[in-house]
Write a protein that holds these residues in place. Structure first.
Motif, PDB file in Angstrom:
ATOM      1  N   THR A 126       0.831  -1.205   0.000  1.00 43.74           N
ATOM      2  CA  THR A 126       0.000   0.000   0.000  1.00 43.74           C
ATOM      3  C   THR A 126       0.865   1.255   0.000  1.00 43.74           C
ATOM      4  O   THR A 126       0.543   2.252  -0.651  1.00 43.74           O
ATOM      5  N   PHE A 127       1.977   1.207   0.706  1.00 42.71           N
ATOM      6  CA  PHE A 127       2.922   2.318   0.717  1.00 42.71           C
ATOM      7  C   PHE A 127       3.464   2.586  -0.683  1.00 42.71           C
ATOM      8  O   PHE A 127       3.498   3.734  -1.150  1.00 42.71           O
ATOM      9  N   LEU A 128       3.885   1.534  -1.374  1.00 45.25           N
ATOM     10  CA  LEU A 128       4.445   1.698  -2.709  1.00 45.25           C
ATOM     11  C   LEU A 128       3.393   2.196  -3.694  1.00 45.25           C
ATOM     12  O   LEU A 128       3.676   3.056  -4.541  1.00 45.25           O
ATOM     13  N   GLY A 129       2.174   1.676  -3.607  1.00 43.89           N
ATOM     14  CA  GLY A 129       1.113   2.142  -4.487  1.00 43.89           C
ATOM     15  C   GLY A 129       0.783   3.602  -4.249  1.00 43.89           C
ATOM     16  O   GLY A 129       0.568   4.376  -5.194  1.00 43.89           O
ATOM     17  N   THR A 130       0.741   3.988  -2.985  1.00 43.36           N
ATOM     18  CA  THR A 130       0.485   5.382  -2.636  1.00 43.36           C
ATOM     19  C   THR A 130       1.574   6.289  -3.197  1.00 43.36           C
ATOM     20  O   THR A 130       1.296   7.344  -3.778  1.00 43.36           O
ATOM     21  N   LEU A 131       2.823   5.882  -3.031  1.00 46.61           N
ATOM     22  CA  LEU A 131       3.944   6.695  -3.487  1.00 46.61           C
ATOM     23  C   LEU A 131       3.976   6.798  -5.008  1.00 46.61           C
ATOM     24  O   LEU A 131       4.258   7.867  -5.564  1.00 46.61           O
ATOM     25  N   LEU A 132       3.682   5.703  -5.696  1.00 55.09           N
ATOM     26  CA  LEU A 132       3.649   5.727  -7.151  1.00 55.09           C
ATOM     27  C   LEU A 132       2.606   6.709  -7.671  1.00 55.09           C
ATOM     28  O   LEU A 132       2.819   7.392  -8.680  1.00 55.09           O
ATOM     29  N   ALA A 133       1.471   6.797  -6.981  1.00 53.14           N
ATOM     30  CA  ALA A 133       0.415   7.722  -7.399  1.00 53.14           C
ATOM     31  C   ALA A 133       0.766   9.166  -7.055  1.00 53.14           C
ATOM     32  O   ALA A 133       0.467  10.083  -7.817  1.00 53.14           O
ATOM     33  N   LEU A 134       1.410   9.371  -5.910  1.00 52.57           N
ATOM     34  CA  LEU A 134       1.789  10.726  -5.506  1.00 52.57           C
ATOM     35  C   LEU A 134       2.872  11.291  -6.408  1.00 52.57           C
ATOM     36  O   LEU A 134       2.816  12.440  -6.844  1.00 52.57           O
ATOM     37  N   ASN A 135       3.892  10.486  -6.694  1.00 52.58           N
ATOM     38  CA  ASN A 135       4.996  10.911  -7.550  1.00 52.58           C
ATOM     39  C   ASN A 135       5.582   9.670  -8.223  1.00 52.58           C
ATOM     40  O   ASN A 135       6.346   8.934  -7.596  1.00 52.58           O
ATOM     41  N   PRO A 136       5.215   9.414  -9.474  1.00 52.42           N
ATOM     42  CA  PRO A 136       5.646   8.177 -10.138  1.00 52.42           C
ATOM     43  C   PRO A 136       7.153   7.950 -10.136  1.00 52.42           C
ATOM     44  O   PRO A 136       7.612   6.818  -9.938  1.00 52.42           O
ATOM     45  N   LEU A 137       7.941   8.994 -10.344  1.00 52.53           N
ATOM     46  CA  LEU A 137       9.396   8.823 -10.381  1.00 52.53           C
ATOM     47  C   LEU A 137       9.936   8.384  -9.019  1.00 52.53           C
ATOM     48  O   LEU A 137      10.762   7.470  -8.928  1.00 52.53           O
ATOM     49  N   ALA A 138       9.472   9.042  -7.962  1.00 52.10           N
ATOM     50  CA  ALA A 138       9.904   8.657  -6.619  1.00 52.10           C
ATOM     51  C   ALA A 138       9.414   7.253  -6.287  1.00 52.10           C
ATOM     52  O   ALA A 138      10.121   6.480  -5.632  1.00 52.10           O
ATOM     53  N   GLY A 139       8.208   6.924  -6.739  1.00 50.61           N
ATOM     54  CA  GLY A 139       7.681   5.588  -6.503  1.00 50.61           C
ATOM     55  C   GLY A 139       8.508   4.523  -7.194  1.00 50.61           C
ATOM     56  O   GLY A 139       8.827   3.482  -6.609  1.00 50.61           O
ATOM     57  N   LEU A 140       8.875   4.782  -8.446  1.00 51.78           N
ATOM     58  CA  LEU A 140       9.706   3.828  -9.181  1.00 51.78           C
ATOM     59  C   LEU A 140      11.084   3.697  -8.548  1.00 51.78           C
ATOM     60  O   LEU A 140      11.639   2.592  -8.473  1.00 51.78           O
ATOM     61  N   ALA A 141      11.642   4.823  -8.098  1.00 53.70           N
ATOM     62  CA  ALA A 141      12.958   4.784  -7.452  1.00 53.70           C
ATOM     63  C   ALA A 141      12.902   3.976  -6.162  1.00 53.70           C
ATOM     64  O   ALA A 141      13.830   3.218  -5.842  1.00 53.70           O
ATOM     65  N   THR A 142      11.802   4.118  -5.416  1.00 53.92           N
ATOM     66  CA  THR A 142      11.644   3.370  -4.168  1.00 53.92           C
ATOM     67  C   THR A 142      11.462   1.884  -4.453  1.00 53.92           C
ATOM     68  O   THR A 142      12.017   1.033  -3.744  1.00 53.92           O
ATOM     69  N   CYS A 143      10.702   1.558  -5.495  1.00 58.98           N
ATOM     70  CA  CYS A 143      10.549   0.149  -5.893  1.00 58.98           C
ATOM     71  C   CYS A 143      11.893  -0.441  -6.314  1.00 58.98           C
ATOM     72  O   CYS A 143      12.213  -1.588  -5.973  1.00 58.98           O
ATOM     73  N   ALA A 144      12.669   0.343  -7.049  1.00 61.65           N
ATOM     74  CA  ALA A 144      13.992  -0.119  -7.471  1.00 61.65           C
ATOM     75  C   ALA A 144      14.903  -0.331  -6.265  1.00 61.65           C
ATOM     76  O   ALA A 144      15.700  -1.275  -6.236  1.00 61.65           O
ATOM     77  N   THR A 145      14.762   0.530  -5.265  1.00 58.67           N
ATOM     78  CA  THR A 145      15.547   0.375  -4.034  1.00 58.67           C
ATOM     79  C   THR A 145      15.189  -0.933  -3.349  1.00 58.67           C
ATOM     80  O   THR A 145      16.069  -1.650  -2.854  1.00 58.67           O
ATOM     81  N   TRP A 146      13.891  -1.242  -3.309  1.00 57.27           N
ATOM     82  CA  TRP A 146      13.458  -2.519  -2.718  1.00 57.27           C
ATOM     83  C   TRP A 146      14.096  -3.691  -3.475  1.00 57.27           C
ATOM     84  O   TRP A 146      14.619  -4.628  -2.866  1.00 57.27           O
ATOM     85  N   LEU A 147      14.056  -3.624  -4.806  1.00 59.70           N
ATOM     86  CA  LEU A 147      14.576  -4.723  -5.622  1.00 59.70           C
ATOM     87  C   LEU A 147      16.073  -4.923  -5.403  1.00 59.70           C
ATOM     88  O   LEU A 147      16.546  -6.048  -5.231  1.00 59.70           O
ATOM     89  N   VAL A 148      16.816  -3.834  -5.397  1.00 58.52           N
ATOM     90  CA  VAL A 148      18.267  -3.920  -5.196  1.00 58.52           C
ATOM     91  C   VAL A 148      18.584  -4.498  -3.816  1.00 58.52           C
ATOM     92  O   VAL A 148      19.446  -5.379  -3.667  1.00 58.52           O
ATOM     93  N   ALA A 149      17.870  -4.005  -2.787  1.00 59.35           N
ATOM     94  CA  ALA A 149      18.098  -4.499  -1.428  1.00 59.35           C
ATOM     95  C   ALA A 149      17.738  -5.976  -1.316  1.00 59.35           C
ATOM     96  O   ALA A 149      18.434  -6.750  -0.641  1.00 59.35           O
ATOM     97  N   ALA A 150      16.659  -6.373  -1.979  1.00 61.80           N
ATOM     98  CA  ALA A 150      16.249  -7.783  -1.935  1.00 61.80           C
ATOM     99  C   ALA A 150      17.273  -8.676  -2.611  1.00 61.80           C
ATOM    100  O   ALA A 150      17.580  -9.777  -2.135  1.00 61.80           O
ATOM    101  N   LEU A 151      17.822  -8.208  -3.734  1.00 55.47           N
ATOM    102  CA  LEU A 151      18.829  -9.002  -4.440  1.00 55.47           C
ATOM    103  C   LEU A 151      20.129  -9.085  -3.645  1.00 55.47           C
ATOM    104  O   LEU A 151      20.808 -10.121  -3.651  1.00 55.47           O
ATOM    105  N   LEU A 152      20.473  -8.008  -2.954  1.00 54.67           N
ATOM    106  CA  LEU A 152      21.727  -7.986  -2.200  1.00 54.67           C
ATOM    107  C   LEU A 152      21.657  -8.814  -0.926  1.00 54.67           C
ATOM    108  O   LEU A 152      22.567  -9.581  -0.609  1.00 54.67           O
ATOM    109  N   PHE A 153      20.555  -8.646  -0.182  1.00 51.82           N
ATOM    110  CA  PHE A 153      20.476  -9.246   1.148  1.00 51.82           C
ATOM    111  C   PHE A 153      19.597 -10.496   1.212  1.00 51.82           C
ATOM    112  O   PHE A 153      19.679 -11.256   2.185  1.00 51.82           O
TER     113      PHE A 153
END
Length: 213
Positions: A126-153
């Motif tokens: 819900t946080f990611l969906g909210t952020l994507l709607a508020l500001n798509p670029l920031a939402g995508l950057a946050t999703c990418a951060t999740w993906l990178v962290a998931a792949l690393l850790f």
């Protein structure tokens, strides 16, 4: 804890004067966010009571533990979608201030749903969906951060915590400082809801994401 964060966010965003009218937006968004799609979907598919499976959480990660990938995907999309829809509708009808209030309402609704005696999920989708709607670029950057962290850790909860805490920074860097207060409030709530996971991270017992053959 929640009232203090609401007060901090409202005062910092300059929304206090419009609080009476925005309260209605918050209430409507809360009721939408409180819909427990994971529980509804698993019951409809005959997968049992999600609250008695795995971690007992109503989010997509726990739905996946039922073995039904389609149900987990649907839960992920609907949980993120309810945050996005609340933001987009509020913005279209009442403007940017209402959009932020709606995002907050939908998010708190997911965490503390009235339909389930205020026992909800951890709010990442819900946080990611909210952020994507508020500001798509920031939402995508946050999703990418999740993906990178998931792949690393290889730890889902750690990826969620890292991405949530990065959101305010992304908003600031992308020229949206007026949204950072909301992002910080939502991140604080995500951290609070993950306190058991944090304890397991500290003692090294938090499970990792497994690769299935």
């Amino acid at each position: 804890m929640i009232p203090d964060m609401l007060r901090f966010w409202a005062e910092g965003s300059g929304f206090a004067a419009a609080a009476p009218s925005l309260a209605l937006v918050f209430a409507a968004a809360y009721l939408l966010g409180a819909v427990p799609f994971g529980l509804v979907i698993t019951r409809a598919l005959g997968l049992g009571d999600l609250r008695k499976i795995g971690s007992g959480n109503i989010g997509a990660t726990n739905v996946l533990r039922t073995g039904h990938k389609g149900a987990a995907l649907a839960t992920l999309l609907l949980d993120s979608g309810k945050g996005a829809i609340a933001v987009l509708l509020a913005r279209a009808m009442f403007g940017d201030a209402a959009a932020q209030v709606a995002g907050l309402g939908a998010f708190i609704g997911h965490l503390y749903p009235v339909y389930l005696r205020f026992r909800g999920g951890k709010g990442v989708a819900t946080f990611l969906g909210t952020l994507l709607a508020l500001n798509p670029l920031a939402g995508l950057a946050t999703c990418a951060t999740w993906l990178v962290a998931a792949l690393l850790f290889r730890i889902s909860s750690l990826a969620a915590l890292v991405s949530a805490t990065s959101a305010a920074l992304w908003l600031y860097l992308l020229g949206q400082p007026q949204m950072t207060g909301l992002a910080l409030a939502l991140a604080a709530l995500i951290i609070w809801r993950h306190r058991a996971n944090i304890a397991r991270l500290i003692n090294g017992t938090e499970p990792k994401i497994t690769r299935k053959p």
